[in-house]
Write a protein that holds these residues in place. Sequence first.
Motif, mmCIF file in Angstrom:
data_model
loop_
_atom_site.group_PDB
_atom_site.id
_atom_site.type_symbol
_atom_site.label_atom_id
_atom_site.label_comp_id
_atom_site.label_asym_id
_atom_site.label_seq_id
_atom_site.Cartn_x
_atom_site.Cartn_y
_atom_site.Cartn_z
ATOM 1 N N TYR A 46 -25.349 1.610 42.481
ATOM 2 C CA TYR A 46 -24.063 1.632 42.131
ATOM 3 C C TYR A 46 -23.142 0.130 42.250
ATOM 4 N N GLY A 47 -22.402 0.026 40.941
ATOM 5 C CA GLY A 47 -21.861 -1.180 40.891
ATOM 6 C C GLY A 47 -20.366 -0.953 40.390
ATOM 7 N N ALA A 48 -19.393 -1.848 40.862
ATOM 8 C CA ALA A 48 -18.139 -2.144 40.171
ATOM 9 C C ALA A 48 -17.600 -3.426 40.058
ATOM 10 N N HIS A 49 -17.082 -3.607 39.235
ATOM 11 C CA HIS A 49 -16.295 -5.014 39.057
ATOM 12 C C HIS A 49 -14.969 -5.045 38.428
ATOM 13 N N VAL A 50 -14.086 -5.961 38.994
ATOM 14 C CA VAL A 50 -12.828 -6.224 38.373
ATOM 15 C C VAL A 50 -12.593 -7.958 38.078
ATOM 16 N N HIS A 89 -30.245 0.752 50.557
ATOM 17 C CA HIS A 89 -30.441 -0.161 52.073
ATOM 18 C C HIS A 89 -29.425 -1.030 52.448
ATOM 19 N N ALA A 90 -28.592 -1.273 51.548
ATOM 20 C CA ALA A 90 -27.402 -2.223 51.683
ATOM 21 C C ALA A 90 -26.504 -2.147 50.738
ATOM 22 N N GLN A 91 -25.209 -2.791 51.077
ATOM 23 C CA GLN A 91 -23.959 -2.916 50.121
ATOM 24 C C GLN A 91 -23.271 -4.088 50.538
ATOM 25 N N PHE A 123 -23.666 -5.686 54.031
ATOM 26 C CA PHE A 123 -23.622 -4.690 55.174
ATOM 27 C C PHE A 123 -24.722 -4.009 54.866
ATOM 28 N N ARG A 124 -25.686 -3.789 56.120
ATOM 29 C CA ARG A 124 -26.750 -3.052 56.359
ATOM 30 C C ARG A 124 -26.698 -1.659 56.311
ATOM 31 N N ASP A 143 -29.747 0.237 56.359
ATOM 32 C CA ASP A 143 -31.175 0.128 57.298
ATOM 33 C C ASP A 143 -31.499 -0.944 57.050
ATOM 34 N N THR A 144 -32.872 -1.206 57.726
ATOM 35 C CA THR A 144 -33.597 -2.255 57.406
ATOM 36 C C THR A 144 -34.696 -1.993 57.175
ATOM 37 N N ILE A 145 -35.169 -1.266 56.429
ATOM 38 C CA ILE A 145 -36.497 -1.187 55.942
ATOM 39 C C ILE A 145 -36.829 -1.915 54.653
ATOM 40 N N VAL A 146 -35.982 -2.233 53.837
ATOM 41 C CA VAL A 146 -36.180 -3.092 52.823
ATOM 42 C C VAL A 146 -34.995 -3.945 52.775
ATOM 43 N N SER A 147 -35.075 -5.265 52.382
ATOM 44 C CA SER A 147 -33.986 -6.181 52.584
ATOM 45 C C SER A 147 -33.316 -6.029 51.123
ATOM 46 N N ASP A 148 -33.887 -5.764 50.075
ATOM 47 C CA ASP A 148 -33.285 -5.893 48.495
ATOM 48 C C ASP A 148 -32.838 -7.122 48.377
ATOM 49 N N GLY A 149 -33.175 -8.194 48.949
ATOM 50 C CA GLY A 149 -32.879 -9.479 48.596
ATOM 51 C C GLY A 149 -31.814 -10.030 49.437
ATOM 52 N N LEU A 150 -31.108 -9.173 50.208
ATOM 53 C CA LEU A 150 -30.038 -9.299 50.942
ATOM 54 C C LEU A 150 -30.264 -9.675 52.283
ATOM 55 N N PRO A 151 -29.266 -10.336 53.234
ATOM 56 C CA PRO A 151 -29.678 -10.613 54.576
ATOM 57 C C PRO A 151 -30.151 -9.340 55.368
ATOM 58 N N LEU A 152 -30.790 -9.734 56.389
ATOM 59 C CA LEU A 152 -31.405 -8.161 57.258
ATOM 60 C C LEU A 152 -30.248 -7.987 58.092
ATOM 61 N N VAL A 153 -29.398 -8.634 58.353
ATOM 62 C CA VAL A 153 -28.098 -8.466 59.300
ATOM 63 C C VAL A 153 -26.742 -8.538 58.469
ATOM 64 N N ASN A 154 -25.843 -7.850 59.091
ATOM 65 C CA ASN A 154 -24.501 -7.718 58.653
ATOM 66 C C ASN A 154 -23.896 -9.386 58.268
#
Length: 341
Positions: free
Chosen positions: A217-221, A241-243, A276-277, A279-290
């Motif tokens: 899901y996404g939103a933009h302004v 897995h992340a947002q 924000f993580r 979970d840490t199952i898959v990264s989705d290309g994002l850092p694995l920690v907040n």
Amino acid sequence: MRRSPRLLAVALALGWVAPHLSAQNLPLLSGGVGFLSSTNGGNTTYLPIIEPLLAAPIGRHFLIESRAALTESFSPRVDGHAGYDHTHFVGLTYLQGDYVASRHFTVVAGTFLLPFGTYNERLSPVWIGNFQDGPLISSLGLLSTGVGLGGQLRGSAISRHKYSIDYASYFSARSGNQQFNSERSFGGRTSLYLPETRLEVGLSYDRSLQGTHENFYGAHVWWEPKDTAFRLRSEFARGHHAQGYWIEADYRTRAFGGLDSFMGRFEPLFRMQQTFRRDTIVSDGLPLVNTQRADFGLDYNLPHNTRILTSYSRQLSSAGNRNIWETGIVYRLLFPAWKGK
């Protein structure tokens, strides 16, 4: 608001421009050339890049468009020896055919940029983005490749004096081809634009249909106040897995002789972003920690479509804090093809 040069090329090719513009040469081959450097944790990487863009109209309703990337990356060797390793990449970013039935309805077929959020389609070309690297969440909703192989329907659903609504929907097949790699998925984006306030708000959604099915899901302004050179852009994206989000602002002053004066060519920038993580199952290309990151930039807009990009970033996370320094120079290419009628 500033539209993608890809969309501008479509408009020019099909005559959707003011009469004084349609009499100019129509662009066929354009793009950008850049030389970028990034110092991250004390290690400096150099990246020469060429991104040619093709927009070839066929009559008044058909258009072939494509963008390629040619890069050579030089980074410090990791084996403890002095010197640099280098890698190169040459490939098509997308290749698609458009049939423009009307202002409200366009059919797209081929390999195309996924219409999720705004960064992928509007800001990813090297000659457009204010910062040389994308936001931390730029991979969310792009299904690992950022492109789809299949078809799109897009256009302006409603166009009124005080508002307009546009849409883009797509279906992508799975492809393991190295040049046209994509996942089986579907989704789209819709946006509301208010011309009097120059405000755009939009929502995005897509779903992966292979392996573990997931929703994004996404939103933009986007806001560009009238009669100013201030721009505010922002996005939020959420996956399984992340947002995260990013907010970017830039400004050029008219107070010292206009935008083409020495002072008016300076463009201070600021971007705040957090991930924000879940979970840490898959990264989705994002850092694995907040992670949170603040980017401070100062670009200079030289004549003849040339820009100097500079920025400093401070990234904070439980995995360690780091400073990131980036500089670069980018030149916007534009080759006319034939005289407009």
